[in-house]
Design a protein around this motif. Structure first.
Motif, short mmCIF file in Angstrom:
data_model
loop_
_atom_site.label_atom_id
_atom_site.label_comp_id
_atom_site.label_asym_id
_atom_site.label_seq_id
_atom_site.Cartn_x
_atom_site.Cartn_y
_atom_site.Cartn_z
N ASN A 125 0.83 -1.19 0.00
CA ASN A 125 0.00 0.00 0.00
C ASN A 125 0.86 1.25 0.00
OD1 ASN A 125 -2.14 1.82 0.31
ND2 ASN A 125 -2.06 1.67 2.54
N ILE A 126 0.62 2.12 -0.96
CA ILE A 126 1.26 3.43 -1.00
C ILE A 126 0.17 4.49 -1.13
CG2 ILE A 126 2.90 4.95 -2.17
CD1 ILE A 126 4.23 2.45 -3.33
N GLY A 127 -0.14 5.17 -0.05
CA GLY A 127 -1.04 6.31 -0.10
C GLY A 127 -2.51 6.01 -0.21
N ALA A 128 -2.91 4.74 -0.22
CA ALA A 128 -4.33 4.39 -0.34
C ALA A 128 -4.92 4.10 1.03
CB ALA A 128 -4.51 3.20 -1.27
N GLY A 129 -6.23 4.07 1.12
CA GLY A 129 -6.89 3.77 2.38
C GLY A 129 -8.08 2.86 2.17
N PRO A 130 -8.39 1.99 3.13
CA PRO A 130 -9.50 1.07 2.99
C PRO A 130 -10.85 1.76 3.19
CG PRO A 130 -8.58 0.86 5.18
CD PRO A 130 -7.69 1.83 4.43
N ILE A 131 -11.89 1.15 2.67
CA ILE A 131 -13.25 1.62 2.90
C ILE A 131 -13.63 1.34 4.35
CG2 ILE A 131 -15.67 1.15 2.32
CD1 ILE A 131 -14.72 0.58 -0.54
N SER A 132 -14.33 2.29 4.97
CA SER A 132 -14.72 2.12 6.37
C SER A 132 -16.03 2.85 6.64
CB SER A 132 -13.62 2.67 7.29
OG SER A 132 -13.99 2.53 8.66
N TYR A 133 -16.83 2.29 7.55
CA TYR A 133 -18.03 2.98 7.99
C TYR A 133 -17.70 4.07 9.02
CZ TYR A 133 -21.44 -0.18 5.82
OH TYR A 133 -22.21 -0.87 4.92
N THR A 134 -16.56 3.93 9.70
CA THR A 134 -16.22 4.88 10.75
C THR A 134 -14.81 5.44 10.52
OG1 THR A 134 -15.36 3.10 12.17
CG2 THR A 134 -17.68 3.72 12.43
N TYR A 135 -14.63 6.69 10.93
CA TYR A 135 -13.36 7.39 10.77
C TYR A 135 -13.01 8.13 12.06
CZ TYR A 135 -13.76 6.43 5.78
OH TYR A 135 -13.86 5.78 4.57
N LEU A 150 -3.06 -14.18 11.17
CA LEU A 150 -3.54 -15.03 10.08
C LEU A 150 -2.42 -15.25 9.08
CD1 LEU A 150 -7.00 -13.30 9.47
CD2 LEU A 150 -6.66 -15.53 10.54
N GLU A 151 -2.12 -16.48 8.79
CA GLU A 151 -1.16 -16.87 7.76
C GLU A 151 0.20 -16.17 7.92
OE1 GLU A 151 -1.89 -19.50 5.70
OE2 GLU A 151 -3.59 -19.49 7.10
N GLY A 152 0.69 -16.16 9.17
CA GLY A 152 2.05 -15.70 9.42
C GLY A 152 2.23 -14.20 9.53
N LYS A 153 1.14 -13.42 9.45
CA LYS A 153 1.20 -11.97 9.60
C LYS A 153 0.10 -11.49 10.55
CE LYS A 153 3.37 -9.33 7.60
NZ LYS A 153 4.67 -8.69 7.90
N THR A 154 0.25 -10.27 11.03
CA THR A 154 -0.74 -9.66 11.90
C THR A 154 -1.48 -8.58 11.13
OG1 THR A 154 0.69 -10.07 13.81
CG2 THR A 154 -1.13 -8.52 14.11
N TRP A 155 -2.81 -8.63 11.20
CA TRP A 155 -3.66 -7.80 10.36
C TRP A 155 -4.65 -6.98 11.18
CZ3 TRP A 155 -2.61 -8.69 5.10
CH2 TRP A 155 -1.92 -9.87 4.81
N ASP A 156 -5.03 -5.82 10.65
CA ASP A 156 -6.18 -5.07 11.13
C ASP A 156 -7.28 -5.18 10.08
OD1 ASP A 156 -4.67 -4.32 13.31
OD2 ASP A 156 -4.26 -2.30 12.55
N LEU A 157 -8.53 -5.22 10.55
CA LEU A 157 -9.68 -5.42 9.67
C LEU A 157 -10.55 -4.17 9.63
CD1 LEU A 157 -11.49 -7.33 7.93
CD2 LEU A 157 -12.63 -7.96 10.08
N TYR A 158 -10.90 -3.74 8.43
CA TYR A 158 -11.77 -2.59 8.21
C TYR A 158 -13.05 -3.05 7.52
CZ TYR A 158 -7.49 -0.05 9.21
OH TYR A 158 -6.36 0.42 9.81
N PHE A 159 -14.14 -2.34 7.79
CA PHE A 159 -15.44 -2.74 7.24
C PHE A 159 -16.19 -1.50 6.78
CE2 PHE A 159 -19.97 -4.24 8.11
CZ PHE A 159 -20.03 -5.05 6.99
N GLY A 160 -16.72 -1.56 5.55
CA GLY A 160 -17.46 -0.43 5.02
C GLY A 160 -18.25 -0.86 3.80
N SER A 161 -18.74 0.11 3.03
CA SER A 161 -19.52 -0.16 1.83
C SER A 161 -19.00 0.68 0.68
CB SER A 161 -21.00 0.16 2.07
OG SER A 161 -21.74 0.05 0.87
N ASN A 162 -18.96 0.08 -0.51
CA ASN A 162 -18.58 0.84 -1.72
C ASN A 162 -19.81 1.28 -2.50
OD1 ASN A 162 -19.50 -1.45 -3.03
ND2 ASN A 162 -17.48 -2.16 -3.66
N GLY A 163 -20.98 1.12 -1.91
CA GLY A 163 -22.23 1.47 -2.56
C GLY A 163 -22.92 0.31 -3.22
#
Length: 230
Positions: A125-135, A150-163
């Motif tokens: 990721n360079i300069g992009a951001g995930p979709i989210s319902y909250t900011y 998960l699968e050897g790495k540590t992750w954060d999960l985001y949740f939102g809608s693209n319409g």
């Protein structure tokens, strides 16, 4: 090498995969294009590359990607594994520069039906951001879960809608790139169906990986790419 001319929706395929240029946001750019090529094929694995350059406008301009063709439209509960390997390098330039490299998977409540959920696993990721319902107050997307192993790495999960779809996005917690992924993508689905709102009765309609390019110039070289659904 099987080259694809830079048509907006051009593609080329093998027995296992389809390489799509997918310049779906091309008309929003002031200038630019993307192109791609299959460079190798061996069993379940392919090599491929894409070059892109975009200037101006808003939003993603292209998502050049490889799609799996086989064993789709199974219910998530019936899938035992989605083994995948992806080794890549990405050279970029330009300012501003916005791009990510990600798996992108879709599900539907019916076999081969209209997509309802989108599951993204961001490897770079360079300069992009995930979709989210909250900011946050600073305008940053806020995760719904953090520190997922998960699968050897540590992750954060985001949740939102693209319409059109509900979107789950996994990003590495420390912001690091995963340029050599080898694991079972089904682990991400198992987490979502057990701990989040994704229903295991959903059908997997699309399994793909590629680069979402918004602005700047880049070359993504995938020396090995495979997705095997079982």
């Amino acid at each position: 090498m099987l080259n694809i001319p830079p048509g907006q929706w051009d593609s080329v395929e093998t027995d296992e995969y389809i390489l799509y240029i997918n310049q779906w946001g091309k008309d929003n750019a002031d200038s630019g294009e993307a192109c791609g090529a299959l460079t190798s094929e061996s069993g379940d694995s392919v090599g491929w590359t894409t070059n892109w350059t975009w200037s101006g406008g808003e939003g993603v301009k292209s998502y050049t990607n490889i799609n799996a063709k086989n064993n789709l439209n199974l219910q998530l509960s019936a899938i035992s594994s989605i083994k995948s390997s992806w080794s890549f390098t990405q050279e970029t330039s330009g300012s501003p520069l916005t791009v990510n490299v990600a798996y992108d998977l879709f599900t539907s409540s019916t076999s081969a039906g209209t997509n309802e959920y989108e599951i993204m696993i961001w490897l770079d990721n360079i300069g992009a951001g995930p979709i989210s319902y909250t900011y946050s107050a600073e305008g940053n997307p806020t995760p719904v879960a953090e520190g997922l192993d998960l699968e050897g790495k540590t992750w954060d999960l985001y949740f939102g809608s693209n319409g059109a779809n509900e979107v789950y996005s996994f990003l590495t917690s420390d912001g690091s790139s995963v340029t050599n992924f080898s694991g079972d993508i089904n682990s991400f689905f198992t987490y979502l169906t057990s701990e989040q709102t994704l229903d295991a009765a959903q059908y997997l309609t699309t399994a793909q990986g590629g680069t979402e390019a918004t602005e700047g110039t880049g070359t993504l070289t995938s020396s090995e790419f495979s997705i095997v659904i079982a």
